[in-house]
Design a protein around this motif. Structure first.
Motif, PDB file in Angstrom:
ATOM      1  N   PHE A  88       0.768  -1.245   0.000  1.00 38.39           N
ATOM      2  CA  PHE A  88       0.000   0.000   0.000  1.00 38.39           C
ATOM      3  C   PHE A  88       0.801   1.298   0.000  1.00 38.39           C
TER       4      PHE A  88
ATOM      5  N   THR B 244       1.550  -5.583   8.362  1.00 39.42           N
ATOM      6  CA  THR B 244       0.205  -5.802   8.887  1.00 39.42           C
ATOM      7  C   THR B 244      -0.486  -4.477   9.187  1.00 39.42           C
TER       8      THR B 244
ATOM      9  N   GLY C  34      -1.431  -2.983   6.060  1.00 29.87           N
ATOM     10  CA  GLY C  34      -2.535  -3.703   5.436  1.00 29.87           C
ATOM     11  C   GLY C  34      -3.861  -3.156   5.910  1.00 29.87           C
ATOM     12  N   VAL C  35      -3.955  -2.852   7.193  1.00 25.54           N
ATOM     13  CA  VAL C  35      -5.189  -2.312   7.747  1.00 25.54           C
ATOM     14  C   VAL C  35      -5.375  -0.852   7.341  1.00 25.54           C
TER      15      VAL C  35
ATOM     16  N   ALA D 239      -5.422  -0.271   3.388  1.00 26.55           N
ATOM     17  CA  ALA D 239      -6.671  -0.706   2.760  1.00 26.55           C
ATOM     18  C   ALA D 239      -7.771   0.303   3.040  1.00 26.55           C
TER      19      ALA D 239
ATOM     20  N   PHE E 264      -7.192   3.307   0.913  1.00 25.85           N
ATOM     21  CA  PHE E 264      -7.440   2.971  -0.479  1.00 25.85           C
ATOM     22  C   PHE E 264      -8.936   2.965  -0.789  1.00 25.85           C
ATOM     23  N   LEU E 265      -9.707   2.353   0.107  1.00 27.17           N
ATOM     24  CA  LEU E 265     -11.159   2.318  -0.109  1.00 27.17           C
ATOM     25  C   LEU E 265     -11.724   3.728  -0.140  1.00 27.17           C
TER      26      LEU E 265
ATOM     27  N   ILE F 154      -9.987  -5.477  -2.045  1.00 28.40           N
ATOM     28  CA  ILE F 154      -9.338  -4.684  -1.010  1.00 28.40           C
ATOM     29  C   ILE F 154      -9.921  -5.040   0.365  1.00 28.40           C
ATOM     30  N   LEU F 155     -11.239  -5.236   0.412  1.00 25.92           N
ATOM     31  CA  LEU F 155     -11.849  -5.655   1.687  1.00 25.92           C
ATOM     32  C   LEU F 155     -11.205  -6.952   2.156  1.00 25.92           C
TER      33      LEU F 155
ATOM     34  N   ILE G 297      -8.157  -7.999   1.579  1.00 25.43           N
ATOM     35  CA  ILE G 297      -6.843  -7.677   2.147  1.00 25.43           C
ATOM     36  C   ILE G 297      -7.009  -7.055   3.537  1.00 25.43           C
ATOM     37  N   LEU G 298      -8.000  -6.157   3.640  1.00 27.23           N
ATOM     38  CA  LEU G 298      -8.249  -5.482   4.917  1.00 27.23           C
ATOM     39  C   LEU G 298      -8.582  -6.508   6.002  1.00 27.23           C
TER      40      LEU G 298
ATOM     41  N   SER H 236      -5.489  -8.540   6.923  1.00 28.27           N
ATOM     42  CA  SER H 236      -4.540  -7.777   7.726  1.00 28.27           C
ATOM     43  C   SER H 236      -5.070  -7.568   9.136  1.00 28.27           C
TER      44      SER H 236
END
Lengths: 319, 252, 324
Positions: A244, A296, A299-300, A303, A306-307, C147-148, C150-151, C154
């Protein structure tokens, strides 16, 4: 300029905190006098902080370059098969020539990353031109396929453990002096990208525009591929997969200051470093003295950002 | 009779329809006309409960479309939206068969079969009946959709630009069939038409929309006047007469 | 709906698939059985695994066909949209709330049913919002789902680390698929729920046919679109939770199965598509596991091979322009 200043204002304190935080307690004031403190600082804290900054900056720049090559804002080095290809190359060379010197291994990883990214670009040039959102989907699936191959080969050759460290979420906890210096090569590639910034910006406008302005699209494409691959390969082998950064930082910067890459690349680099530094610190502090890998955390967080980007900007916005 | 009162509709802050009140007569062919973006399709889709009603009231033969169960409405009116891509791989006859679904809900009988074959005949689709939907031309697919709507055998037919993709002969045939149906069997048709002359030639009742509001409504002679149409389309037009019906001229 | 000319062909297809599955199952049970000794023990072991494979396959296949009908798209699958990651995340959250010991103290069946219940609720809310009105911008919906996924993954490892940085690996095991590790205690619950969900799906079959025409046509034919969508998503959630609980998440298997189902059964009728998908998926898993475990002696590879083949199939669909 203001964005550079703001970025530095964010990054420098974060770096200072990073130097101060760690499982070993040292007195920052005594770094120059206390040999133990000096050791912790030069062997562990400083290398780690530098590694994070170099990685963040290089990955963010690689993201910009990749997005210009692909002409799509929704891709990053970790969603195009680049990282998995690097791991595949590294795995292959480790099996074929276990005793090869490190620079040969790195070279193999970089070349393989380049080949994987080239395959990705070949695929997406065959997609219907207006299907902006399918490009990242294709990349993520390609990553999945290559990663299945890597897992399979790793399994067969009893090297799954290595593969795990490359493909799993990246972390900086293993970084000490002598184990991160390859990242300087990644940073050098990012600097190279800055010198060629105009070319990438022009290529982002389309092959015909580039040709019209007297550039060879193929040559720029190759140079871009080289930058992205070198950055990704060095990062993967040193710290593992960092998702990301290359995706969200370029998007945010482009939203704030547009696509004049020569002006925006330094900003992208600084903000990339700051984002990764912040995430690394979060990972180090949440369950102190244990760590959550930065991959990690990103990743949270990544994301989520990004959304947000996905639903904020009009669906058709391309590079 | 379809009665519309006080209907407003907006999407994301943009007002699409403002305070629409109208009544569309039963047993007539009603045409909705107006420039692009006037809200014709939206109004039709609201009547056909394809979009949820935001304010106001719409009723069909006395049934409030918000209160009446959707199953019951499907037996009273059939709506054909603008063509969308269908994922299921269907033969034309299979598509038309779905028009009977509101009647049997999964358990067809012989009468359903007859209705399907009649609809296929009516739209000259028998030779294509076993072809797949994605293997026929746009116009043929449009006819298949129309046949499905006909097979639904409802009192009311709502059609959103049914002439899309149809050539001149098929357009004319469709309009003639609609007019004949209205005259012969007492059915009612509401259709959005893009080309005003189709409305001029076949409609019994016309509703003209502009910028989300009703500009004029009534019999063709009342609505299709030079003053009204020139204002509606912001283009000067001349009205001529052709076989006793108005003909709108707007070329040069 | 009577379709004489096609239904005979489909009858042959369904019969053929059933016979094929029966043949592979018999082979699975009887191949290389020792003439004496622990026969009953081995048979019992094999039976458990066979039942597990069939449940996992059938549930995945049917869930994917259902989901594709709701989404109006032949590329979206529950796994690609992050359904199974959501389930894994849910499992970890449960550990977070109750503690490792607390979860261990829960009876297996109750815990499973609780997870499936919450999963169904969440999936309906989340994916109902995303797909409820027939996903206008499909590529963006796909990307959102990816993406969800991946979310969720993670967040899962984040929570895992927070719960216990040292025992992290134990939690993490859930996120890797393995057909060799089928939880025998969970199997009866999985089997029962899967059967219920499949009966539910078959009861919806005619409505699903209408749903497959797209929202507009479906509404115009008097289908209660929103309600059918939510019901179907609930079934999908249950059918995804079962295989994920039994063997772990498998990303591309459903896509492979749904692609084969639509290719083999030249019909849009769910009364045929659903059983066909279930049979195809179960046959593939039993045959695949037979091949890898008995012939090649490497049971663990099946999931990797399936991911690989499924991913390539996805790329093929993409390049053929079938994904839009």
């Amino acid at each position: 300029m203001r964005l550079i200043g703001a970025g530095l204002l964010l990054l420098l304190p974060l770096m200072a905190v990073s130097l101060g935080v760690g499982a070993a307690r040292i007195d920052l004031g005594a770094v120059l006098t206390d040999p133990w403190a000096t050791l912790v600082m030069t062997e562990s804290r400083l290398p780690r902080t530098l590694a994070v900054v170099l990685t963040g900056a290089a990955l963010a720049v690689a993201g910009v370059v990749l997005q210009a090559l692909v002409r799509n804002r929704f891709v990053g080095p970790e969603t195009t098969g680049t990282a998995e290809s690097a791991a595949l190359g590294l795995l292959a060379i480790t099996i074929l020539a276990p005793t090869a010197p490190i620079w040969i291994k790195m070279g193999a990883a970089a070349i393989s990353a380049m080949a994987g990214t080239a395959i990705f670009i070949w695929i997406i040039r065959r997609l219907p031109p207006r299907e902006v959102m399918l490009v990242p989907v294709a990349g993520i699936v390609l990553s999945g396929v290559i990663s299945a191959v890597v897992t399979f080969v790793g399994w067969q050759t009893d090297m799954l453990q290595y593969v795990g460290t490359w493909l799993m979420t990246g972390e900086f906890s293993g970084v000490i002096a002598g184990r991160y210096e390859l990242l300087w090569i990644a940073a050098a590639a990012a600097v190279l990208a800055w010198f060629a910034a105009d070319r990438f910006a022009i290529l982002g406008l389309g092959d015909s525009v580039a040709t019209g302005l007297g550039l060879s699209p193929k040559a720029v494409l190759r140079m871009g591929l080289a930058v992205v691959s070198v950055v990704t390969a060095m990062t993967i082998t040193t710290v593992g997969m960092i998702p990301f950064v290359g995706l969200v930082v370029p998007n945010i910067v482009a939203r704030l200051m547009g696509d004049d890459l020569r002006a925006s690349l330094p900003v992208v680099a600084i903000w990339g470093a700051a984002l990764l530094m912040a995430c690394d610190l979060i990972g180090r502090l949440v369950i102190f003295p244990y760590e959550i890998p930065v991959g990690t955390v990103l990743g949270v967080l990544g994301a989520g950002i990004f959304l947000w980007l996905l639903y904020r900007r009009p669906a058709r916005a391309t590079a | 009779m379809i009665e519309i009162s006080g209907v407003n509709y907006s999407i994301g802050g943009a007002q699409i329809l403002r305070d629409i009140s109208a009544s569309l007569p039963k047993g007539k062919l009603t045409a909705l006309i107006g420039p692009n973006g006037a809200g014709k399709s939206t109004l039709l889709r609201l009547i056909g409960r394809l979009e949820p009603l935001q304010s106001g009231r719409i009723s069909l033969d006395g049934m409030d479309i918000r209160q009446t169960p959707t199953e019951a409405l499907a037996l009273k009116m059939a709506i054909l939206g603008q063509q969308t891509h269908i994922v299921s791989r269907l033969r034309l006859r299979e598509l038309v068969r779905f028009g009977r679904w509101p009647h049997h809900r999964g358990r067809p009988c012989a009468c359903d079969h007859t209705a399907v074959e009649e609809a296929l005949d009516a739209f000259e689709l028998q030779p294509l009946a076993t072809r797949f939907l994605d293997e026929v031309s746009g116009g043929q697919a449009q006819r298949a959709h129309l046949a499905m709507t006909f097979a639904q055998c409802t009192d009311w037919l709502l059609l959103d630009e049914p002439l899309n993709n149809l050539d001149m002969a098929h357009s004319r045939a469709l309009m003639a069939r609609l007019a004949e149906m209205v005259a012969g069997t007492g059915k009612s048709v509401v259709t959005v038409v893009h080309e005003v002359n189709y409305a001029a030639a076949w409609a019994d009742h016309i509703v003209a929309l502009k910028d989300g509001a009703i500009m004029a409504q009534g019999a063709p002679d009342e609505v299709l006047t030079e003053a009204c149409l020139s204002a509606l389309y912001d283009t000067p037009v001349t009205i001529a007469n052709h076989n006793g019906r108005p003909l709108v001229l707007h070329h040069a | 709906m009577q379709l004489p000319e096609i239904s005979r062909q489909n009858l042959i297809l369904l019969t053929g698939l059933t016979l094929l599955l029966a043949a592979f199952s018999a082979l699975w049970m009887l191949q290389g059985l020792p003439p004496e000794g622990n026969r009953s023990f081995i048979l019992k072991l094999r039976w458990t695994k066979l039942a597990g494979l069939i449940v996992v396959g059938a549930a995945t296949g049917i869930a994917t066909v259902l989901f594709q009908t709701v989404a109006g798209n032949r590329v979206l699958t529950p796994s690609i949209m992050g359904f199974d990651s959501l389930y894994v995340l849910l499992q970890t959250s449960l550990v977070m709330m109750l503690g490792i010991a607390g979860v261990a103290a829960l009876p297996v069946g109750e815990k499973f049913l609780l997870e499936v219940g919450v999963m169904t609720l969440l999936a309906c809310i989340l994916f109902g919002t995303l797909l409820g009105r027939g996903a206008r911008d499909i590529p963006r919906t796909i990307l959102t789902g990816v993406i969800l996924g991946i979310l969720f993954r993670s967040l899962n490892s984040f929570l895992g680390r927070v719960i216990d940085p040292i025992e992290f690996a134990v939690v993490q095991q859930n996120s890797m698929a393995s057909f060799s590790r089928i939880d025998a205690n969970l199997l009866p619950y999985g089997l029962g729920l899967a059967l219920l969900a499949m009966v539910g799906a078959m009861l919806l079959a005619s409505r699903l046919d209408v749903l497959g025409l797209g929202r507009e046509v479906a509404v115009s034919l008097g289908l209660r679109h929103e309600r059918v969508v939510i019901l179907t998503l609930a079934l999908v959630a249950v059918l995804v939770a079962i295989p994920t609980a039994l063997v772990g998440p498998i990303t591309f298997f459903g896509l492979l199965v749904a692609g084969m189902t639509h290719g083999l059964a030249q019909t849009a009728r769910h009364a045929i598509l659903l059983p066909a998908a279930g049979l195809i998926a179960a046959t593939m898993l039993v045959a695949g596991q037979l091949l890898f475990e008995r012939v090649m002696g490497q049971a663990a590879f099946l999931s990797v091979i399936i991911e690989f083949a499924g991913g390539l199939f996805f790329m093929y669909l993409l390049l053929k322009g079938r994904i839009r």
